[in-house]
Scaffold this active site. Structure first.
Site, PDB file in Angstrom:
ATOM      1  N   THR A  45     -62.126 -37.844 -57.267  1.00 17.91           N
ATOM      2  CA  THR A  45     -62.495 -37.134 -58.497  1.00 17.91           C
ATOM      3  C   THR A  45     -61.291 -37.034 -59.430  1.00 17.91           C
ATOM      4  OG1 THR A  45     -64.093 -35.885 -57.216  1.00 17.91           O
ATOM      5  CG2 THR A  45     -63.523 -34.996 -59.381  1.00 17.91           C
ATOM      6  N   HIS A  54     -60.908 -40.219 -61.147  1.00 19.27           N
ATOM      7  CA  HIS A  54     -61.893 -40.362 -62.234  1.00 19.27           C
ATOM      8  C   HIS A  54     -61.454 -39.564 -63.465  1.00 19.27           C
ATOM      9  CE1 HIS A  54     -64.741 -42.798 -60.170  1.00 19.27           C
ATOM     10  NE2 HIS A  54     -64.981 -41.913 -59.228  1.00 19.27           N
TER      11      HIS A  54
END
Ligand SMILES: NC(=O)c1ccc[n+]([C@@H]2O[C@H](COP(=O)([O-])OP(=O)(O)OC[C@H]3O[C@@H](n4cnc5c(N)ncnc54)[C@H](O)[C@@H]3O)[C@@H](O)[C@H]2O)c1
Ligand SMILES: [Zn+2]
Ligand SMILES: [Zn+2]
Length: 341
Positions: free
Chosen positions: A39, A42
């Site tokens: 995450t 990202h």
């Protein structure tokens, strides 16, 4: 204090900030180790939470309790701790059901608000989980990702003696394998396109490794008396693999939907077959509350091999390099930022 601020996708700046003060109900944590997860990558690449920038990311963190507000009891200043990153409102229907991720006012440290790539962070004291002193910080920093895996196993009702397929032997797939081993699932079949990652998963407790996708179905049927597996965990985020997973489950088996796909991806579920075979698809996202406690317990008692997750360490000053070089270091299942380094 120093704080690594992601000012724009792809660019961290180390800033000097005042040490925050805990307000009512809050605790100040002196951060020691922070893991970087998919995450975070990202967010770094601008594919997620871009409207939160500029922001201090970092949610897989551990440290010591440095101070607490006057109204906070039960936390020992100086003690080690991990922190549940998900902040529910505590009052809504979803929070009362302990489904905090569905809370309409949910906030997440390091994703929707400032996180832990900094010397200190202020957090709600109710989300601080005291950790045993003997457990090293590099191990404690694995609590949050392991909690995600714990939650998925709980939701899919995995028990001892069940056959399990783990699709993807990345950092999280490796943890799925290790948790399944601890639970007593058998056999555990792992698949990844990377032979090296399959081998790491075998080293961490998988029974059968498959790196050739053509061989997967045969290997699963061969290992399960032709029935298919009790549980299939998709830990890649690939739509074709989800469809494959439907074919690898036994009658009455479960598919744990875990790997994140794009928002438009669809799973074509044959309805009648699902009814007649009594199959289920169980989604699971993040880890919180009891999942954090259970993950911490497993780590504290040595149930998880942590070495592949703890060897890659960078000081805060080198966070930019730490993020940029992750794709070149597939043998490191996790990269940690060490504040004291
Ligand atoms: N639901 C949750 O709570 C939760 C929590 C954390 C992560 N995730 C998701 O879980 C997934 C796994 O996380 P990760 O950090 O290990 O991801 P990762 O991308 O680091 O690892 C994925 C692995 O899958 C392998 N892979 C890619 N395509 C494949 C294919 N077609 N067949 C077999 N293997 C293939 C890659 O070689 C890699 O080893 C991601 O989608 C992540 O977003 C979900
Ligand atoms: Zn994470
Ligand atoms: Zn709520």
């Amino acid at each position: 204090m120093r704080a690594a601020v992601l000012v724009t996708p792809g660019r961290f700046e180390i800033e000097e900030r005042p040490i925050p003060k805990p307000g009512p109900g809050e605790a100040l944590i002196k951060v020691e180790h922070v893991g970087i997860c998919g995450t975070d990558l990202h967010i770094f690449n601008g594919h997620y939470a871009a409207d939160s920038l500029p922001m201090i990311p970092g949610h897989e963190f551990t440290g010591t309790v440095a101070a607490v507000a006057a109204d906070v009891t039960g936390l020992h200043v100086g003690g080690k701790a991990v922190v549940d990153m998900n902040i529910g409102c505590g009052r809504c229907f979803w929070c009362r059901k302990n489904e905090i991720l569905n809370c309409p006012d949910m906030r997440q440290m390091g994703i929707t608000m400032d996180g832990a790539f900094a010397d200190y962070i202020v957090v709600p004291a109710r989300l601080v989980i005291p950790a045993p002193d003997h457990v090293p910080f590099d191990t404690l920093a694995l609590t949050e990702p392991l909690a995600c895996v714990v939650r998925a196993a709980r939701k899919a009702n995995v028990t001892f003696g069940q056959s399990a397929v783990v699709m993807g032997a990345g950092p999280i797939g490796n943890m799925h394998v290790q948790l399944l081993r601890t639970i007593g699932a058998a056999p555990i079949i792992v698949t990844d396109l990377s032979r090296a990652r399959v081998q790491m998963a075998l080293d961490c407790g998988a029974d059968i490794g498959v790196s050739d996708p053509e061989r997967l179905q045969h290997a699963v049927m061969d290992a399960t008396g032709g029935r298919g597996a009790d549980v299939v965990i998709e830990s890649v985020g690939n739509t074709a693999l989800y469809h494959m997973a439907l074919r690898l489950m036994r009658k009455g088996g479960h598919l744990a939907a875990f790997g994140l796909t794009g928002p438009e991806e669809k799973l074509a579920l044959p309805i009648l077959e699902t009814i007649l075979r009594e199959n289920s698809v169980k989604g699971s996202v993040a880890g919180m509350g009891q999942d954090m406690h259970d993950a911490l317990t497993l780590l504290a008692h040595g149930r998880i091999r942590t070495e592949p997750f703890t060897r890659a360490r960078f000081p805060l000053a080198e966070i930019q390099t730490a993020f940029e070089t992750i794709p070149d270091r597939p043998e490191d299942l996790k990269t940690q930022i060490v504040l004291a380094a």
